[in-house]
Design an enzyme around this catalytic site. Structure first.
Site, PDB file in Angstrom:
ATOM      1  N   GLU A   8      87.153 150.858  51.607  1.00 30.92           N
ATOM      2  CA  GLU A   8      87.242 152.048  50.587  1.00 30.92           C
ATOM      3  C   GLU A   8      88.232 152.765  50.859  1.00 30.92           C
ATOM      4  O   GLU A   8      89.071 153.227  49.886  1.00 30.92           O
ATOM      5  CB  GLU A   8      85.783 152.694  50.852  1.00 30.92           C
ATOM      6  CG  GLU A   8      84.490 151.967  50.839  1.00 30.92           C
ATOM      7  CD  GLU A   8      84.121 151.405  52.079  1.00 30.92           C
ATOM      8  OE1 GLU A   8      82.867 151.371  52.255  1.00 30.92           O
ATOM      9  OE2 GLU A   8      84.793 150.944  52.828  1.00 30.92           O
ATOM     10  N   CYS A  58      84.524 156.639  55.718  1.00 24.72           N
ATOM     11  CA  CYS A  58      84.794 156.217  54.509  1.00 24.72           C
ATOM     12  C   CYS A  58      84.113 157.175  53.063  1.00 24.72           C
ATOM     13  O   CYS A  58      84.613 157.462  52.420  1.00 24.72           O
ATOM     14  CB  CYS A  58      84.438 154.885  54.063  1.00 24.72           C
ATOM     15  SG  CYS A  58      85.364 153.744  54.808  1.00 24.72           S
TER      16      CYS A  58
END
Length: 162
Positions: free
Chosen positions: A80, A109
């Site tokens: 991500e 993330c």
């Protein structure tokens, strides 16, 4: 007559995320992410791996070791975050975008996703659901108004000769 058995947007973008994850050199976990605009255009992709310039041969890939510096965790950039950092769209930003990811995002993330302006997370696996990091992710997503939901697998099999 047009073709009627084409794949859905969700199948397409999760497929791209999963295919991207196959680029990972991690021997135990390959995760991919695909960031998509509100009008279904791919903006960026990423997979879990070492930062640019850090050799896959010189850094550890172990999950456990008595010395934490001999594990992969201090070094690996998650898919991500890589997808966010790989974005080169300039002034448009990622506001309102969706991210398709093969594994539910960790708390680190989640922070990056929120700060980037991504508004929807579609994930495949949630195998770490009960860990404190994932609980923190859901708490932050809820507070920030980021929608998240599990990808519903269609069961469709797609084979590529590449």
């Amino acid at each position: 007559m047009k073709k009627n058995d084409f794949i859905s947007w969700d199948e397409y973008f999760m497929g791209v995320a999963m295919l991207t994850g196959l680029r990972s050199k991690d021997p135990s976990t390959q995760v991919g992410a695909c960031i998509v605009s509100e009008d279904n255009k791919i903006l960026s992709m990423g997979y879990n791996g070492l930062p640019t310039g850090c050799s896959d041969e010189e850094f550890p890939w172990e999950r456990e070791h008595e010395n934490p510096l001999m594990t992969k965790y201090p070094y690996v950039v998650h898919s991500e975050l890589n997808a966010i950092l790989n974005y080169r769209g300039g002034h448009m930003g990622l506001d309102g975008a969706k991210i398709y990811v093969s594994l539910f995002p960790c708390n680190e993330c989640a922070k990056a996703i929120i700060q980037a302006g991504i508004r929807t997370v579609i994930y495949d696996s949630d195998k770490y659901h009960d860990t404190p990091q994932m609980q923190a992710s859901r708490r932050m997503f809820d507070a920030a108004g980021v929608r998240y939901y599990s990808y519903s697998r269609s069961g469709r099999k797609i084979e590529l000769d590449i």
